[in-house]
Motif scaffolding. Structure first.
Motif, PDB file in Angstrom:
ATOM      1  N   ALA A  10      11.500  41.287  13.059  1.00 57.15           N
ATOM      2  CA  ALA A  10      10.520  40.194  13.106  1.00 57.15           C
ATOM      3  C   ALA A  10       9.337  40.552  12.227  1.00 57.15           C
ATOM      4  O   ALA A  10       9.019  41.727  12.003  1.00 57.15           O
ATOM      5  CB  ALA A  10      10.059  39.943  14.543  1.00 57.15           C
ATOM      6  N   GLY A  11       8.678  39.537  11.717  1.00 58.13           N
ATOM      7  CA  GLY A  11       7.500  39.741  10.878  1.00 58.13           C
ATOM      8  C   GLY A  11       6.628  38.505  10.893  1.00 58.13           C
ATOM      9  O   GLY A  11       6.950  37.494  11.500  1.00 58.13           O
ATOM     10  N   GLY A  12       5.496  38.591  10.219  1.00 57.72           N
ATOM     11  CA  GLY A  12       4.552  37.482  10.193  1.00 57.72           C
ATOM     12  C   GLY A  12       3.214  37.880  10.791  1.00 57.72           C
ATOM     13  O   GLY A  12       3.010  39.027  11.221  1.00 57.72           O
ATOM     14  N   MET A  13       2.307  36.931  10.839  1.00 56.55           N
ATOM     15  CA  MET A  13       0.947  37.207  11.300  1.00 56.55           C
ATOM     16  C   MET A  13       0.932  37.707  12.746  1.00 56.55           C
ATOM     17  O   MET A  13       0.285  38.709  13.064  1.00 56.55           O
ATOM     18  CB  MET A  13       0.105  35.942  11.180  1.00 56.55           C
ATOM     19  N   TYR A  14       1.637  37.018  13.633  1.00 57.40           N
ATOM     20  CA  TYR A  14       1.589  37.393  15.043  1.00 57.40           C
ATOM     21  C   TYR A  14       2.210  38.769  15.299  1.00 57.40           C
ATOM     22  O   TYR A  14       1.573  39.625  15.930  1.00 57.40           O
ATOM     23  CB  TYR A  14       2.269  36.327  15.905  1.00 57.40           C
ATOM     24  N   PRO A  15       3.431  39.057  14.835  1.00 58.52           N
ATOM     25  CA  PRO A  15       4.000  40.386  15.081  1.00 58.52           C
ATOM     26  C   PRO A  15       3.181  41.516  14.452  1.00 58.52           C
ATOM     27  O   PRO A  15       3.183  42.640  14.965  1.00 58.52           O
ATOM     28  CB  PRO A  15       5.391  40.299  14.445  1.00 58.52           C
ATOM     29  N   THR A  16       2.497  41.228  13.361  1.00 61.53           N
ATOM     30  CA  THR A  16       1.710  42.263  12.706  1.00 61.53           C
ATOM     31  C   THR A  16       0.630  42.806  13.628  1.00 61.53           C
ATOM     32  O   THR A  16       0.418  44.021  13.723  1.00 61.53           O
ATOM     33  CB  THR A  16       1.074  41.714  11.414  1.00 61.53           C
ATOM     34  N   TRP A  17      -0.057  41.913  14.334  1.00 57.24           N
ATOM     35  CA  TRP A  17      -1.188  42.337  15.155  1.00 57.24           C
ATOM     36  C   TRP A  17      -0.816  42.540  16.625  1.00 57.24           C
ATOM     37  O   TRP A  17      -1.604  43.088  17.394  1.00 57.24           O
ATOM     38  CB  TRP A  17      -2.321  41.326  15.040  1.00 57.24           C
ATOM     39  N   LYS A  18       0.372  42.083  17.015  1.00 56.01           N
ATOM     40  CA  LYS A  18       0.781  42.197  18.417  1.00 56.01           C
ATOM     41  C   LYS A  18       2.129  42.919  18.528  1.00 56.01           C
ATOM     42  O   LYS A  18       2.956  42.583  19.376  1.00 56.01           O
ATOM     43  CB  LYS A  18       0.903  40.796  19.033  1.00 56.01           C
ATOM     44  N   ALA A  19       2.341  43.909  17.680  1.00 57.60           N
ATOM     45  CA  ALA A  19       3.661  44.531  17.580  1.00 57.60           C
ATOM     46  C   ALA A  19       4.120  45.159  18.891  1.00 57.60           C
ATOM     47  O   ALA A  19       5.224  44.871  19.376  1.00 57.60           O
ATOM     48  CB  ALA A  19       3.655  45.582  16.463  1.00 57.60           C
TER      49      ALA A  19
ATOM     50  N   ILE B 292      14.293  42.706  20.095  1.00 58.29           N
ATOM     51  CA  ILE B 292      13.857  42.943  18.713  1.00 58.29           C
ATOM     52  C   ILE B 292      13.982  44.436  18.419  1.00 58.29           C
ATOM     53  O   ILE B 292      13.401  45.267  19.115  1.00 58.29           O
ATOM     54  CB  ILE B 292      12.394  42.478  18.505  1.00 58.29           C
ATOM     55  N   ASP B 293      14.719  44.773  17.391  1.00 62.27           N
ATOM     56  CA  ASP B 293      14.925  46.182  17.046  1.00 62.27           C
ATOM     57  C   ASP B 293      13.751  46.759  16.256  1.00 62.27           C
ATOM     58  O   ASP B 293      13.325  47.882  16.500  1.00 62.27           O
ATOM     59  CB  ASP B 293      16.225  46.330  16.245  1.00 62.27           C
ATOM     60  N   TYR B 294      13.243  45.978  15.296  1.00 61.73           N
ATOM     61  CA  TYR B 294      12.164  46.466  14.452  1.00 61.73           C
ATOM     62  C   TYR B 294      11.212  45.319  14.109  1.00 61.73           C
ATOM     63  O   TYR B 294      11.613  44.157  14.014  1.00 61.73           O
ATOM     64  CB  TYR B 294      12.691  47.050  13.125  1.00 61.73           C
ATOM     65  N   ILE B 295       9.949  45.669  13.881  1.00 64.74           N
ATOM     66  CA  ILE B 295       8.951  44.742  13.348  1.00 64.74           C
ATOM     67  C   ILE B 295       8.455  45.310  12.030  1.00 64.74           C
ATOM     68  O   ILE B 295       8.214  46.515  11.898  1.00 64.74           O
ATOM     69  CB  ILE B 295       7.780  44.563  14.336  1.00 64.74           C
ATOM     70  N   LEU B 296       8.343  44.437  11.028  1.00 63.36           N
ATOM     71  CA  LEU B 296       7.736  44.810   9.751  1.00 63.36           C
ATOM     72  C   LEU B 296       6.375  44.126   9.673  1.00 63.36           C
ATOM     73  O   LEU B 296       6.292  42.907   9.604  1.00 63.36           O
ATOM     74  CB  LEU B 296       8.627  44.391   8.574  1.00 63.36           C
ATOM     75  N   ARG B 297       5.319  44.923   9.673  1.00 62.60           N
ATOM     76  CA  ARG B 297       3.958  44.379   9.704  1.00 62.60           C
ATOM     77  C   ARG B 297       3.422  44.174   8.291  1.00 62.60           C
ATOM     78  O   ARG B 297       3.801  44.851   7.352  1.00 62.60           O
ATOM     79  CB  ARG B 297       3.040  45.334  10.480  1.00 62.60           C
ATOM     80  N   GLY B 298       2.485  43.195   8.184  1.00 64.62           N
ATOM     81  CA  GLY B 298       1.809  42.956   6.915  1.00 64.62           C
ATOM     82  C   GLY B 298       2.727  42.361   5.860  1.00 64.62           C
ATOM     83  O   GLY B 298       3.805  41.845   6.153  1.00 64.62           O
ATOM     84  N   GLU B 299       2.274  42.422   4.599  1.00 66.66           N
ATOM     85  CA  GLU B 299       3.108  41.950   3.493  1.00 66.66           C
ATOM     86  C   GLU B 299       4.329  42.857   3.390  1.00 66.66           C
ATOM     87  O   GLU B 299       4.200  44.064   3.239  1.00 66.66           O
ATOM     88  CB  GLU B 299       2.328  41.974   2.180  1.00 66.66           C
ATOM     89  N   ALA B 300       5.510  42.246   3.446  1.00 66.12           N
ATOM     90  CA  ALA B 300       6.729  43.054   3.604  1.00 66.12           C
ATOM     91  C   ALA B 300       7.611  43.083   2.364  1.00 66.12           C
ATOM     92  O   ALA B 300       8.776  43.472   2.449  1.00 66.12           O
ATOM     93  CB  ALA B 300       7.535  42.525   4.796  1.00 66.12           C
ATOM     94  N   ASP B 301       7.072  42.711   1.194  1.00 64.19           N
ATOM     95  CA  ASP B 301       7.911  42.665  -0.006  1.00 64.19           C
ATOM     96  C   ASP B 301       8.597  44.006  -0.258  1.00 64.19           C
ATOM     97  O   ASP B 301       9.808  44.068  -0.465  1.00 64.19           O
ATOM     98  CB  ASP B 301       7.065  42.290  -1.235  1.00 64.19           C
ATOM     99  N   ASN B 302       7.811  45.070  -0.266  1.00 65.57           N
ATOM    100  CA  ASN B 302       8.369  46.390  -0.571  1.00 65.57           C
ATOM    101  C   ASN B 302       8.978  47.054   0.661  1.00 65.57           C
ATOM    102  O   ASN B 302      10.009  47.715   0.572  1.00 65.57           O
ATOM    103  CB  ASN B 302       7.277  47.281  -1.166  1.00 65.57           C
TER     104      ASN B 302
END
Length: 465
Positions: free
Chosen positions: A118-127, A137-147
């Motif tokens: 999961a990713g996006g604004m909400y998961p970034t700050w509420k991981a 959910i196995d993993y969260i990618l926080r912030g800009e996730a391009d790389n």
């Protein structure tokens, strides 16, 4: 070991082809997230993945307005090869949360061997909170996730440890683990253009496509999470933007293009010069497209907007937010004085450029004096063109300064759109939305009905005060 030509070789394990699905669940339409726009965030991540030769499918159930049953069936069809499938859910804000969690739990039950991120604004700050709320959910990618997405996919393909992936967050042995917060891509000119899988749908529906010319924001409005999520504003080059718009016009022939940047003009003289130059280049391109975009009141510049009027402007959105100085200070929007806003609207009307107004009438700390001040401000400075804004309630985005203050002070009241510290304001709001004319007048531009609306506000104020 295997033996070939009489020699021993280490046998390599070749993992079957990895399948990535990036998705946004369908929810009821929201004024804050219009479903007429492609999700350029997902489309940009898909472009990164495909550039690295990963198989990637985007299912934007929200934009496509899919019936939930159709959306689920499509997910189930695409995830049949469970062990080699990753499904990435975008959760832009709280209103997507419940439907996304329900979808993840259902999908995990039917496809227990898939990997869910999961990713996006909400998961970034509420991981950590989200991982505990939805352990599927196995993993969260926080912030800009391009790389970080590409790093994650490579490590997943190699069955490697994930703890060094920037922005990663997960639960391991009942312990919350997170990598360092990812630095936003410093040079977005090197990123690929977003895939345009849904452009034909967007054009057939509204004759509209979206373009992102920058990321981040140089400002720090206290209710907004963009500055924290994306960092400072970074722009693509004028040449790249013009080339993309030219190709979109040739390939899909949209009548309108919406610039999705939180503010289209960068800060200071440099930002204004870039805006002018881009306008001049697009004017010379003669693409026959009308643009919509958002700018701040203090960025309304006659010379540059005269150039853009020759390009073609459908509408400009200006973020006024309030006519009450204590609230502007709370929002970190002190520059929006009555003089600045009046001058901006005067310029737009003289240039005959259509505009809409961003306005936040209600927030948890609203007072009756503030309501009176905003009614007067709307009648005078805003020329009575703020009907919809007079009903708007504050949205605190995860990661914003105000959301942090709210969580600390009023955690028993998570729904800020329906709670006010002042009980008189609570009563006023309840009475206002119960009026039969509420839904009709809030969208009206008829002058007689507008006058009726303002009388309604004043009468309610007098009754409660």
């Amino acid at each position: 070991m295997v033996q070939l030509d009489g020699r021993n070789y280490q046998q390599l394990y070749i993992m079957p082809k990895l399948s990535l699905i990036l998705t946004l669940v369908p929810i009821a339409n929201s004024w804050a997230y219009p479903d007429s726009y492609e999700h350029l965030g997902l489309c940009s991540l898909a472009a990164m993945a495909r550039n690295e030769k990963f198989e990637c499918t985007v299912i934007d159930g929200f934009f496509l307005k899919l019936a939930y049953s159709d959306y689920i069936n499509e997910l189930l069809d695409l995830t049949q090869k469970e062990a080699h499938c990753i499904v990435g859910f975008s959760i832009m804000a709280e209103e997507f949360l419940n439907d996304t969690i329900n979808t993840i739990k259902f999908l995990h039950q039917k496809r227990p061997n898939i990997t869910i991120i999961a990713g996006g604004m909400y998961p970034t700050w509420k991981a950590e909170e989200l991982l505990n709320l939805c352990p599927e959910i196995d993993y969260i990618l926080r912030g800009e996730a391009d790389n970080s997405l590409i790093d994650f996919l490579n490590k997943f393909s190699q069955d490697a440890e994930m703890d060094t992936v920037d922005g990663i967050a997960y639960i391991k042995n009942h312990t919350f683990v997170q990598g360092r917060f990812p630095f936003p891509s410093p040079d977005i000119t090197k990123l690929p253009l977003p895939v345009r899988d849904f452009a034909p749908v967007a054009v057939s529906r509204n004759n509209l496509l979206s373009v992102s010319t920058s990321r981040g924001c140089d400002y720090n409005c206290s209710f907004c999470g963009i500055h924290g999520f994306n960092g400072k504003r970074r722009s693509r080059t004028v040449e790249q933007i013009v080339e993309e718009i030219d190709q979109l016009k040739k390939n899909f022939n949209p009548e309108f293009i919406n610039i999705v940047d939180p503010t289209f003009i960068g800060s200071g003289e440099k930002g204004l010069l870039f805006f002018k130059r881009l306008g001049a280049e697009l004017r010379d391109l003669k693409a026959n497209v009308k643009f919509s975009f958002e700018i701040r009141p203090d960025q309304v510049d006659r010379e540059s907007l005269s150039i853009w009027k020759q390009v073609g402007i459908e509408v400009i959105h200006i973020g006024v937010e309030s006519g009450y100085q204590p609230t502007l200070k709370r929002f970190n929007k002190q520059q929006n004085t009555s003089h600045v806003v009046n001058q901006a609207i005067e310029t737009l009307e003289e240039l005959k450029i259509p505009y809409t107004i961003g306005f936040i009438m209600f927030h948890p700390w609203t007072t009756l004096d503030e309501i009176r001040a905003n009614i007067e401000f709307s009648l005078t400075t805003l020329r009575g063109k703020n009907n919809f804004g007079l009903f708007n309630t504050l949205r605190m985005y995860a990661g914003s300064d105000l959301s942090k203050r709210w969580t600390g002070a009023f955690s028993p009241y998570p729904n800020v759109e329906n709670y006010f510290v002042d009980p008189k304001v609570q009563l006023f709001f309840s009475k206002l939305v119960s009026k039969e004319i509420y839904e009709k007048i809030r969208y009206s531009i008829d002058q007689q009905e507008t006058n009726l609306l303002y009388h309604l506000f004043l009468d309610l104020l007098n009754d409660i005060a």
